[in-house]
Design an enzyme around this catalytic site. Structure first.
Site, PDB file in Angstrom:
ATOM      1  N   LYS A 135     -22.240 -20.233   2.631  1.00  0.00           N
ATOM      2  CA  LYS A 135     -22.096 -18.795   2.589  1.00  0.00           C
ATOM      3  C   LYS A 135     -21.203 -18.328   1.667  1.00  0.00           C
ATOM      4  CE  LYS A 135     -20.805 -19.707   6.702  1.00  0.00           C
ATOM      5  NZ  LYS A 135     -21.202 -19.333   8.453  1.00  0.00           N
ATOM      6  N   ARG A 136     -21.129 -16.971   1.527  1.00  0.00           N
ATOM      7  CA  ARG A 136     -19.907 -16.367   1.132  1.00  0.00           C
ATOM      8  C   ARG A 136     -18.714 -16.892   1.072  1.00  0.00           C
ATOM      9  NH1 ARG A 136     -21.665 -12.032  -2.518  1.00  0.00           N
ATOM     10  NH2 ARG A 136     -19.492 -11.903  -3.011  1.00  0.00           N
ATOM     11  N   LYS A 164     -14.329 -16.364   7.186  1.00  0.00           N
ATOM     12  CA  LYS A 164     -15.409 -17.685   7.535  1.00  0.00           C
ATOM     13  C   LYS A 164     -14.615 -18.959   7.525  1.00  0.00           C
ATOM     14  CE  LYS A 164     -19.082 -14.943   5.064  1.00  0.00           C
ATOM     15  NZ  LYS A 164     -20.132 -14.689   6.337  1.00  0.00           N
ATOM     16  N   THR A 174     -26.611 -15.088   9.822  1.00  0.00           N
ATOM     17  CA  THR A 174     -27.854 -15.402   9.864  1.00  0.00           C
ATOM     18  C   THR A 174     -28.428 -16.709   9.343  1.00  0.00           C
ATOM     19  OG1 THR A 174     -28.034 -14.054   7.751  1.00  0.00           O
ATOM     20  CG2 THR A 174     -28.992 -13.120   9.743  1.00  0.00           C
TER      21      THR A 174
HETATM   22  C1  26Q Z   1     -19.510  -1.763   0.077  1.00  0.00           C
HETATM   23  C2  26Q Z   1     -18.869  -0.985  -0.959  1.00  0.00           C
HETATM   24  C3  26Q Z   1     -18.745  -1.184  -2.065  1.00  0.00           C
HETATM   25  C4  26Q Z   1     -19.079  -2.352  -2.732  1.00  0.00           C
HETATM   26  C5  26Q Z   1     -19.932  -3.418  -1.992  1.00  0.00           C
HETATM   27  C6  26Q Z   1     -19.748  -2.828  -0.623  1.00  0.00           C
HETATM   28  C7  26Q Z   1     -20.704  -3.941   0.323  1.00  0.00           C
HETATM   29  C8  26Q Z   1     -21.704  -4.400  -0.138  1.00  0.00           C
HETATM   30  C9  26Q Z   1     -22.305  -5.411   0.786  1.00  0.00           C
HETATM   31  C10 26Q Z   1     -20.005  -4.032   1.480  1.00  0.00           C
HETATM   32  C11 26Q Z   1     -20.647  -5.322   2.402  1.00  0.00           C
HETATM   33  C12 26Q Z   1     -21.900  -5.961   2.221  1.00  0.00           C
HETATM   34  C13 26Q Z   1     -22.448  -6.977   2.752  1.00  0.00           C
HETATM   35  C14 26Q Z   1     -22.146  -7.292   4.172  1.00  0.00           C
HETATM   36  C15 26Q Z   1     -22.919  -8.429   4.884  1.00  0.00           C
HETATM   37  O1  26Q Z   1     -23.569  -8.874   4.115  1.00  0.00           O
HETATM   38  N1  26Q Z   1     -22.752  -8.422   6.180  1.00  0.00           N
HETATM   39  C16 26Q Z   1     -23.136  -9.419   6.869  1.00  0.00           C
HETATM   40  O2  26Q Z   1     -24.474  -8.794   7.383  1.00  0.00           O
HETATM   41  C17 26Q Z   1     -25.223  -9.810   8.070  1.00  0.00           C
HETATM   42  C18 26Q Z   1     -26.488  -9.315   8.516  1.00  0.00           C
HETATM   43  O3  26Q Z   1     -26.203  -8.497   9.727  1.00  0.00           O
HETATM   44  C19 26Q Z   1     -24.351 -10.299   9.352  1.00  0.00           C
HETATM   45  O4  26Q Z   1     -25.115 -11.571   9.775  1.00  0.00           O
HETATM   46  C20 26Q Z   1     -23.346 -10.875   8.800  1.00  0.00           C
HETATM   47  O5  26Q Z   1     -22.425 -11.335   9.732  1.00  0.00           O
HETATM   48  C21 26Q Z   1     -22.206  -9.888   7.960  1.00  0.00           C
HETATM   49  O6  26Q Z   1     -21.170 -10.198   7.390  1.00  0.00           O
END
Ligand code: 26Q
Length: 809
Positions: free
Chosen positions: A549-550, A555, A657
């Site tokens: 995962k990331r 985490k 997920t």
């Molecule tokens: C925001 C602003 C500027 C640049 C990037 C972002 C950005 C990009 C991607 C902020 C957040 C994300 C991604 C978040 C993410 O993947 N959250 C995950 O979403 C999943 C699907 O609902 C969940 O299962 C995870 O728990 C949650 O961490």
């Protein structure tokens, strides 16, 4: 049309035709050419269904849904289309006749890595389920020239390389020049009197950028349905450079094109903390504006400026706050461009927008500086202020005199550098706000969005995430698919609850044997994959313990590494017999600017090299860091996993997920009471899940008195692990480099509570190892995990969105 009617012969012929006529291969075709030609041949077979679907969508009969997302993490398309069109056998035969091996050709395709992780992959799973359920849903996103970076590991550290995924062409997209639209930036808002003498506002002196759509087909599973994912690319408009051009600065004028085309150049690789970059804001508005214009264009063609029924036929689902400028943009289009009165426009907007939240981490909540918005999108900022003024009047009406509440709820966070709170814009502008797992949705209404919940309880709801069983079982786990089809039939592919038919087989010794054989086969595949990429041998009789995962502090990959060090410590102190043989695999990308996460990668690699080169550990313990974890890696990883690590600090993982993909493929989870883990535990029962750690409600109180030093002093094992870290055992040549990680564990304010959960984690790991030693007991738990995974199909999730939010069934 019967899809089976396509014979292997015709398919082979089509591939040859594309090789010659489309790709111009005159000599012997390379594997990647064959991959492209096969993709085009398979795509040809989607076209008629796609055409029918598109024509159907032009008529306003049913409500249509638009899924707006800055990320669609699709992975590979060929194998997915082959599965969904039931062309597997034909494709194999056709390639065989061409002297090629299907698996090898299929793996030539590059991943479409247009996303960071969970949120982006969720969007891709949702698109698959919408097509499978024949729902009229279109995805709107950005066609990034460069997707998620490629990660390599050099001297134990992450090195990022650009992912130029489109470089050698992309057979799955179709450019639609005719649907190009114009997106405005900068300039100013100007008052003017219209023909009727009414004062109106227009946005002038703008810098314009073209948005050119590229469509990708989203095939449903054997159901003659093909939906569309429309991705926007930015292109320079010509008038943009006209002035420079006429003044003779030709080269400079052409170079200006870059400025516009930058917008869709690269995916931002951070997935938890906002970074406040102007380019990111431009991406967000670009997506929101182009997509809304695209939808409205068709409506106006049909109904002119009458928007009274617009909400009956449209719903926009906003994937997190990233596209929430759509709320203000729809208002602008309706009021400024189509002359709709504010109140009517607001009724339309707030009846068509729905917002999904994906995070509880406060640092991840998007806020944009008012100053930046005012410069880049002056008219949008005005509109946001107007929305806020009217909204705060409502708050004041409901809670007279409660000024503090108005301050808390305002869309504008005041201060010397005021910011717009994007989540609040999403809530105020939407009729639905949902979280992505039961606990997460509950915590939203109790914490982050409490005030809004008090104001509009009816807006809030939960939609527990899911993953598509086509990619995450039928495609990625062929041996298990065969066993399932033999034992319970094949209906599970479209109705995952059918997996429950496995329950009675969980105790059947003969079936357990078959189950373990399948797992063994998948473990051999995974071991091969790891060996090739890490040069580390994974013996397949060891338990495969996986966390991919990331990389994030919440985490807690760090906790996993502490456990690995603990096992190593036991082995080297002569307690090897206590340690059941284990292969630990960790993989994931760190945001390039997230120093601590990058240090966790370095620590994993250093600990791995110490463990793997110690002869005493050879028979019992292996640790590997897998570079460049992505969608197609997960397709090999989840079928070969025994133990799934889902160990986030309680209350921090919105859903997760990956946990669902592992469960479906028969992995048993070791996990905290967090996100969708709770629902997995619920479905499978405590005997088949290794639960550990503080719960959300315990953490709050515990935090105040958290004393890592005392915990360490009272726990010999943890003390020894910390000593090994502190004495530089894993940083022989770079003394002190892991100090920040050590300090984070020792910090009484450690938000991730690593020390607090250590003992419970070690005990749960011990339980897992003990169960694994009894292969029959393990097989039973594994079977039951698959059997009870029905709920975690994204088909179930999407059916809920369709029924409870979109009202489109
Ligand atoms: C925001 C602003 C500027 C640049 C990037 C972002 C950005 C990009 C991607 C902020 C957040 C994300 C991604 C978040 C993410 O993947 N959250 C995950 O979403 C999943 C699907 O609902 C969940 O299962 C995870 O728990 C949650 O961490």
């Amino acid at each position: 049309m019967n899809m089976k009617s396509q014979s292997a012969d015709t398919l082979k012929n089509d591939v040859e035709q594309h090789l010659l006529f489309t790709l111009g291969r005159f000599d012997k075709a390379m594997d990647k050419d064959v991959c492209k030609a096969l993709s085009l041949a398979v795509r040809d077979q989607l076209m008629e269904y796609w055409q029918q679907q598109s024509l159907k969508e032009m008529r306003y009969e049913k409500k249509r849904v638009f899924y707006l997302s800055l990320e669609f993490l699709l992975g590979r398309s060929l194998s997915n289309a082959v599965l969904n069109l039931d062309l597997d056998e034909q494709a194999r035969e056709a390639l065989d006749a061409l002297g090629k091996v299907y698996e090898e050709i299929e793996s030539e395709e590059r991943d479409a890595g247009l996303g960071n992780g969970g949120l982006g992959r969720l969007a891709a799973c949702f698109m698959d389920s919408c097509a499978m359920l024949k729902l009229p849903v279109r995805g709107y996103g950005i066609r990034y020239e460069y997707g998620m970076f490629h990660q390599s590991i050099i001297e134990g550290r992450q090195v990022e390389q650009p992912d130029h995924w489109l470089m050698s062409g992309h057979p799955w997209e179709i450019e639609r020049q005719d649907r190009t639209c114009v997106v405005k930036f900068y300039g100013r808002a100007e008052y003017f009197a219209n023909d009727a003498g009414k004062t109106c506002i227009r946005w002038v002196d703008t810098h314009d950028v073209f948005a050119v759509p590229y469509d990708m087909p989203i095939p449903g599973y054997r159901n003659e349905t093909v939906n569309t994912l429309r991705l926007w690319k930015a292109a320079a408009t010509d008038e943009f450079n006209l002035k420079d051009f006429n003044e003779g600065d030709y080269a400079d004028a052409v170079a200006q094109k870059n400025l516009a085309e930058q917008i869709t150049m690269v995916l931002y690789p951070n997935d938890a903390s906002e970074n406040g970059k102007e380019l990111r804001l431009r991406q967000q508005y670009f997506l929101a504006s182009a997509s809304l214009q695209d939808v409205i264009k068709d409506w106006v063609y049909e109904f002119g400026r009458d928007f009274s029924k617009f909400d009956k036929f449209h719903c926009f689902q906003l994937n997190d706050t990233h596209p929430t400028l759509a709320v203000a943009e729809l208002m602008r289009l309706l009021v400024d461009v189509y002359g709709v009165e504010w109140d009517e426009a607001w009724a339309v907007t707030s009846k068509t927008m729905a917002y999904t939240n994906h995070t509880l981490l406060p640092e991840a909540l998007e806020r944009w500086p008012v100053r930046l918005l005012g410069e880049l999108l002056p008219r949008l900022l005005q509109i946001i202020y107007e929305i806020n003024a009217r909204f705060l009047a409502e708050v004041a009406h409901k809670w007279p005199g409660d000024v503090e509440r108005q301050r808390r709820m305002s869309l504008i966070e005041e201060g010397h550098d005021p910011h717009v709170r994007m989540a609040y814009l999403g809530i105020v502008g939407s009729f639905s706000v949902n979280g992505v797992a039961a606990l997460h949705s509950e915590l939203l209404t109790k914490g982050l969005f409490k005030d809004f919940y008090q104001m509009w309880p009816e807006k809030f709801n939960n939609k527990t995430n899911g993953v598509t069983p086509r990619r995450w079982l039928a495609h990625c786990n062929k041996p298990l698919k065969a066993l399932l089809n033999d034992s319970i039939g094949s209906k599970w592919v479209t109705n995952l609850n059918k997996l429950d038919k496995l329950t009675p087989l969980a105790d059947d010794a003969a079936f357990q044997q078959k189950w373990l054989e399948v797992k063994q086969q998948n473990k051999a595949q995974l071991a091969h994959y790891v060996e090739e990429r890490c040069g580390i041998e994974f013996p397949t009789e060891f338990i495969f313990d996986v966390q991919v995962k990331r990389i994030h502090e919440y985490k807690r990959q760090l906790l996993n590494i502490l456990h690995a060090i603990h096992l190593y410590d036991k082995i080297t102190r002569g307690e090897a017999d206590d340690v059941e043989p284990r292969c630990i695999l960790i993989g994931g990308k760190a945001a390039p600017g997230y120093a601590i996460a990058k240090l966790i990668i370095k620590l994993t690699n250093n600990v791995a090299s110490v463990i793997n080169s110690d002869s005493r550990a050879r028979e019992r313990l292996k640790l590997a860091f897998l570079p460049n974890y992505n969608v197609s890696a997960m397709e090999v990883i989840c079928p070969g996993t025994d133990l799934s690590e889902q160990i986030s600090t309680a209350g921090k993982e919105a859903s997760g997920t990956g946990n669902m993909k592992f469960m479906m493929n028969g992995a048993v989870t070791i996990g905290t009471y967090d996100g969708a883990n709770i629902e997995i535990l619920d479905a499978v029962g405590e005997e088949n899940f290794f639960l550990f750690g503080l719960k959300v409600e315990e953490i709050g109180a515990y935090r105040l008195a958290h004393q890592p030093n005392q915990i360490i002093a009272a726990d010999e094992d943890l003390e020894r692990v910390m000593t090994l870290l502190e004495c530089g055992h894993f940083s022989m040549f770079e003394k002190g480099i892991f100090e920040p990680l050590i300090q984070s564990i020792l910090n009484p304010h450690d938000p991730w509570m690593v020390a607090a959960d250590f003992r419970a984690y070690i005990n749960a790991q011990k339980d897992a190892a003990t169960m694994y030693a009894d292969r029959s007991a393990w097989a039973k738990a594994s079977i039951l995990n698959t059997a009870k995974s029905g709920k975690f199909s994204s088909d179930r999730t999407i059916a809920e969105y369709a029924r409870e939010i979109w009202a489109t069934e």
